[in-house]
Scaffold this motif. Structure first.
Motif, PDB file in Angstrom:
ATOM      1  N   ALA A 167       5.365 -16.160 -13.828  1.00  0.00           N
ATOM      2  CA  ALA A 167       6.160 -15.783 -15.255  1.00  0.00           C
ATOM      3  C   ALA A 167       7.346 -15.316 -15.309  1.00  0.00           C
ATOM      4  N   VAL A 168       7.404 -14.541 -14.335  1.00  0.00           N
ATOM      5  CA  VAL A 168       8.702 -13.607 -14.321  1.00  0.00           C
ATOM      6  C   VAL A 168       9.200 -12.882 -12.988  1.00  0.00           C
ATOM      7  N   PRO A 169      10.555 -13.168 -12.570  1.00  0.00           N
ATOM      8  CA  PRO A 169      10.812 -12.582 -11.170  1.00  0.00           C
ATOM      9  C   PRO A 169      10.869 -11.135 -11.278  1.00  0.00           C
ATOM     10  N   ALA A 170       9.822 -10.351 -11.199  1.00  0.00           N
ATOM     11  CA  ALA A 170       9.686  -8.869 -11.412  1.00  0.00           C
ATOM     12  C   ALA A 170       8.867  -8.391 -10.106  1.00  0.00           C
ATOM     13  N   LEU A 171       9.111  -6.977  -9.994  1.00  0.00           N
ATOM     14  CA  LEU A 171       8.150  -6.094  -9.347  1.00  0.00           C
ATOM     15  C   LEU A 171       7.084  -5.955  -9.863  1.00  0.00           C
ATOM     16  N   PHE A 172       5.821  -6.514  -8.953  1.00  0.00           N
ATOM     17  CA  PHE A 172       4.560  -6.278  -9.438  1.00  0.00           C
ATOM     18  C   PHE A 172       3.813  -5.158  -8.459  1.00  0.00           C
ATOM     19  N   VAL A 173       3.186  -4.018  -9.455  1.00  0.00           N
ATOM     20  CA  VAL A 173       2.579  -3.022  -8.846  1.00  0.00           C
ATOM     21  C   VAL A 173       1.153  -3.272  -9.142  1.00  0.00           C
ATOM     22  N   VAL A 174       0.181  -3.344  -7.960  1.00  0.00           N
ATOM     23  CA  VAL A 174      -1.211  -3.648  -8.005  1.00  0.00           C
ATOM     24  C   VAL A 174      -2.111  -2.675  -7.514  1.00  0.00           C
ATOM     25  N   HIS A 175      -3.276  -2.353  -8.444  1.00  0.00           N
ATOM     26  CA  HIS A 175      -4.155  -1.580  -8.259  1.00  0.00           C
ATOM     27  C   HIS A 175      -5.323  -2.640  -7.474  1.00  0.00           C
ATOM     28  N   ALA A 176      -5.105  -2.395  -6.133  1.00  0.00           N
ATOM     29  CA  ALA A 176      -5.931  -3.316  -5.323  1.00  0.00           C
ATOM     30  C   ALA A 176      -7.484  -2.846  -4.780  1.00  0.00           C
ATOM     31  N   ALA A 205       2.520 -16.866  -1.731  1.00  0.00           N
ATOM     32  CA  ALA A 205       2.880 -17.980  -2.209  1.00  0.00           C
ATOM     33  C   ALA A 205       4.111 -18.296  -3.273  1.00  0.00           C
ATOM     34  N   ALA A 206       4.110 -17.129  -4.111  1.00  0.00           N
ATOM     35  CA  ALA A 206       5.155 -16.938  -5.009  1.00  0.00           C
ATOM     36  C   ALA A 206       6.403 -16.556  -4.664  1.00  0.00           C
ATOM     37  N   GLY A 207       6.414 -16.079  -3.562  1.00  0.00           N
ATOM     38  CA  GLY A 207       7.984 -15.359  -3.186  1.00  0.00           C
ATOM     39  C   GLY A 207       8.028 -14.183  -4.039  1.00  0.00           C
ATOM     40  N   ALA A 208       7.063 -13.363  -4.480  1.00  0.00           N
ATOM     41  CA  ALA A 208       7.124 -12.488  -5.321  1.00  0.00           C
ATOM     42  C   ALA A 208       7.417 -11.021  -4.661  1.00  0.00           C
ATOM     43  N   ARG A 209       7.836 -10.108  -5.436  1.00  0.00           N
ATOM     44  CA  ARG A 209       7.984  -8.844  -4.770  1.00  0.00           C
ATOM     45  C   ARG A 209       6.620  -7.940  -5.181  1.00  0.00           C
ATOM     46  N   LEU A 210       5.806  -7.336  -4.345  1.00  0.00           N
ATOM     47  CA  LEU A 210       4.545  -6.518  -4.463  1.00  0.00           C
ATOM     48  C   LEU A 210       4.557  -5.274  -4.033  1.00  0.00           C
ATOM     49  N   ALA A 251       1.343  -4.474   7.272  1.00  0.00           N
ATOM     50  CA  ALA A 251       2.171  -4.550   8.509  1.00  0.00           C
ATOM     51  C   ALA A 251       2.573  -6.162   8.785  1.00  0.00           C
ATOM     52  N   ALA A 252       1.447  -6.740   8.893  1.00  0.00           N
ATOM     53  CA  ALA A 252       1.398  -8.200   9.355  1.00  0.00           C
ATOM     54  C   ALA A 252       2.250  -9.053   8.228  1.00  0.00           C
ATOM     55  N   ALA A 253       1.933  -8.578   7.066  1.00  0.00           N
ATOM     56  CA  ALA A 253       2.715  -9.378   5.909  1.00  0.00           C
ATOM     57  C   ALA A 253       4.172  -9.156   5.929  1.00  0.00           C
ATOM     58  N   ARG A 254       4.389  -7.888   6.020  1.00  0.00           N
ATOM     59  CA  ARG A 254       5.883  -7.523   6.001  1.00  0.00           C
ATOM     60  C   ARG A 254       6.684  -8.318   7.170  1.00  0.00           C
ATOM     61  N   ALA A 255       6.144  -8.299   8.449  1.00  0.00           N
ATOM     62  CA  ALA A 255       6.594  -8.716   9.642  1.00  0.00           C
ATOM     63  C   ALA A 255       6.709 -10.430   9.371  1.00  0.00           C
ATOM     64  N   ASP A 256       5.903 -10.970   8.288  1.00  0.00           N
ATOM     65  CA  ASP A 256       5.903 -12.497   8.140  1.00  0.00           C
ATOM     66  C   ASP A 256       7.025 -12.732   6.925  1.00  0.00           C
ATOM     67  N   GLY A 257       7.459 -11.604   6.368  1.00  0.00           N
ATOM     68  CA  GLY A 257       8.704 -11.842   5.405  1.00  0.00           C
ATOM     69  C   GLY A 257       8.041 -11.711   4.161  1.00  0.00           C
ATOM     70  N   VAL A 258       6.918 -11.171   4.156  1.00  0.00           N
ATOM     71  CA  VAL A 258       6.394 -11.043   2.451  1.00  0.00           C
ATOM     72  C   VAL A 258       7.005  -9.408   2.127  1.00  0.00           C
ATOM     73  N   ARG A 259       7.444  -9.659   0.604  1.00  0.00           N
ATOM     74  CA  ARG A 259       8.304  -8.574   0.184  1.00  0.00           C
ATOM     75  C   ARG A 259       7.127  -7.528  -0.241  1.00  0.00           C
ATOM     76  N   VAL A 260       6.398  -6.735   0.602  1.00  0.00           N
ATOM     77  CA  VAL A 260       5.226  -5.874   0.099  1.00  0.00           C
ATOM     78  C   VAL A 260       5.609  -4.707   0.618  1.00  0.00           C
ATOM     79  N   THR A 261       5.293  -3.417  -0.160  1.00  0.00           N
ATOM     80  CA  THR A 261       5.361  -2.215   0.189  1.00  0.00           C
ATOM     81  C   THR A 261       4.303  -1.358  -0.515  1.00  0.00           C
TER      82      THR A 261
END
Length: 437
Positions: A172-181, A221-226, A241-251
């Protein structure tokens, strides 16, 4: 002539800790010179051996106003933040009423905060089922991104998203999403019990692992920032760590309570220690510290989540019935510094975790560093002084804390917001709005 110069033999600036004189005009830093440099200033403050830090940035604070102001409020939360060396907070979209899930609700919240804030305040928006179409307008109104839960939030007006709804929000929007996981399939209702171990067993590490995996796959899948909020289970770290190494924008972030409190030492009925996800064991804690040291975990923020004392159910000591949240915005700096120093970390490390990186997370380009052009948000900090935590001396509206009686190192002596000392009486904070690049 500048308005103010603050001198310290232990100034923590971007290239490390060194003696410096920081000059301020018009609320901004205009020079960082040698400690002894002659400066024509209206006010010259020499801290000597006291450390000079940039104001901390806490991107995870539940202020709860309006609607649940008896739990906390903008006046009390920001006064507590300033007393703890924090000069900017980003308020979570719950547990206020209404929650910040529309642009109109953001206006209501800002109206409630106006004239009350002692530090600068920004806002998160919320992503809940059915509001994907509201997210673009809320983002345009200046929120820093959107919080979503993958499990029950604890309040009915802020329900969780399932994987498909999270994907819809990302689209819906190109934004930073912060998730309670936490994955609800791996959570179960704890039976009434005063034993912390019973509550801990109801929220196993696998709940975090699977929810982190779900969020990562949706972001991929969305190319989103997480950004993963309040990581408790170290078992999820390899996934990140694996996702970051694979180019996912996750912190990811963690919190002072996960870095310093040990499940094995929580007394029976001590419901002030309850939070979600839960405090885990010492071995897990060591892994969180290692991830913090190597940069896999980027930030340490409070997740200040207060409530009224009765909701903590200290009368029964029932962990199952108690509200899950820890109020700690005033204490985060000394809590983390006490433990960090014991583990061989420096004040510069703590500043990176609690000022620079949280500012970078949300794009607060004026905050988080002592550097020319930045806001003159400064903290005089005595790293060697100790104190015993007395709940009666906290500025939180409801002084319930698991740190009561603990001896901590590090005392905030003065907090300056844009070059003006925060006195706790006259609010001087401003609203922060996401910078559009």
């Amino acid at each position: 002539m500048v308005d103010l110069v603050v001198r310290s033999r232990r100034a923590v600036i971007p290239d490390g800790e060194r003696p410096a004189a920081v000059s301020v005009s018009g609320g901004r830093i205009v020079a960082v010179d040698a400690y002894e440099a002659p400066v024509d200033a209206a006010e010259d403050v020499d801290l000597g051996e006291l450390a000079l830090l940039p104001g901390l940035v806490d991107t995870h604070v539940h202020v709860n106003e309006p609607g649940r102001t008896e739990w906390e409020g903008f006046a009390t939360a920001t006064r507590a933040a300033a007393a703890g060396g924090i000069t900017a907070i980003v308020d979570m979209p719950l547990n206020s009423l209404p929650p910040t899930v529309t642009a109109e609700a953001l206006i209501v919240k800002k109206d409630a905060a106006a004239g009350k804030i002692h530090v600068d305040v920004g806002f998160w928006g919320g992503a809940i089922p059915g509001n994907a179409s509201d997210l673009p307008a809320l983002h345009a109104a200046g929120v820093y991104g959107f919080k979503a839960f993958l499990a029950d939030s604890g309040v009915p007006e802020f329900p969780p998203l399932h994987a498909g709804q999270l994907a819809e929000a990302f689209a819906a929007v190109p934004a930073l999403f912060v998730v309670h996981a936490e994955d609800p399939d791996h959570l179960h209702a704890a039976a009434p019990s005063s034993a912390y171990a019973d509550f801990l067993a109801s929220r196993p590490p696998r709940a975090e692992d699977d929810a982190v995996a779900t969020a990562i796959e949706a972001a991929r899948a969305a190319g989103a920032r997480l950004h993963i909020l309040h990581l408790s289970a170290a078992s999820a770290l390899p996934l990140i760590a694996a996702a970051r190494a694979d180019g996912v924008r996750v912190t990811a972030e963690t919190c002072p309570h996960y870095l310093t409190l040990d499940a094995a030492e929580i007394p029976a009925g001590a419901t002030e220690f309850k939070c979600c996800p839960p405090i885990r064991d010492a071995a897990n804690q060591d892994l969180l510290w290692s991830a913090l040291a190597d940069g896999l975990i980027t930030c340490v923020v409070s997740d200040h989540s207060p409530c009224t004392p009765d909701l903590k159910r200290r009368d029964t000591g029932d962990f199952a019935a108690a509200w899950g949240g820890i109020a700690s915005v005033q204490l985060g700096l000394p809590v983390v510094w006490t433990a960090a120093r014991d583990r061989g970390h420096s004040l510069a490390d703590v500043v990176a975790w609690m000022a620079r990186r949280p500012a970078d997370l949300v794009g607060l380009t004026g905050k988080g560093r002592i550097a020319v052009g930045r806001d003159a948000d400064l903290v005089a900090f005595d790293p060697d002084a100790t104190f015993v935590v007395d709940p009666a001396r906290l500025h939180h509206r409801n002084p319930v804390t698991p740190y009561a009686g603990k001896t901590l190192s590090g005392v905030v002596r003065t907090t300056w917001l844009r070059g003006r000392a925060v006195d706790g009486d006259a609010p001087q904070g401003r609203f922060l709005i996401r910078e559009v690049s």
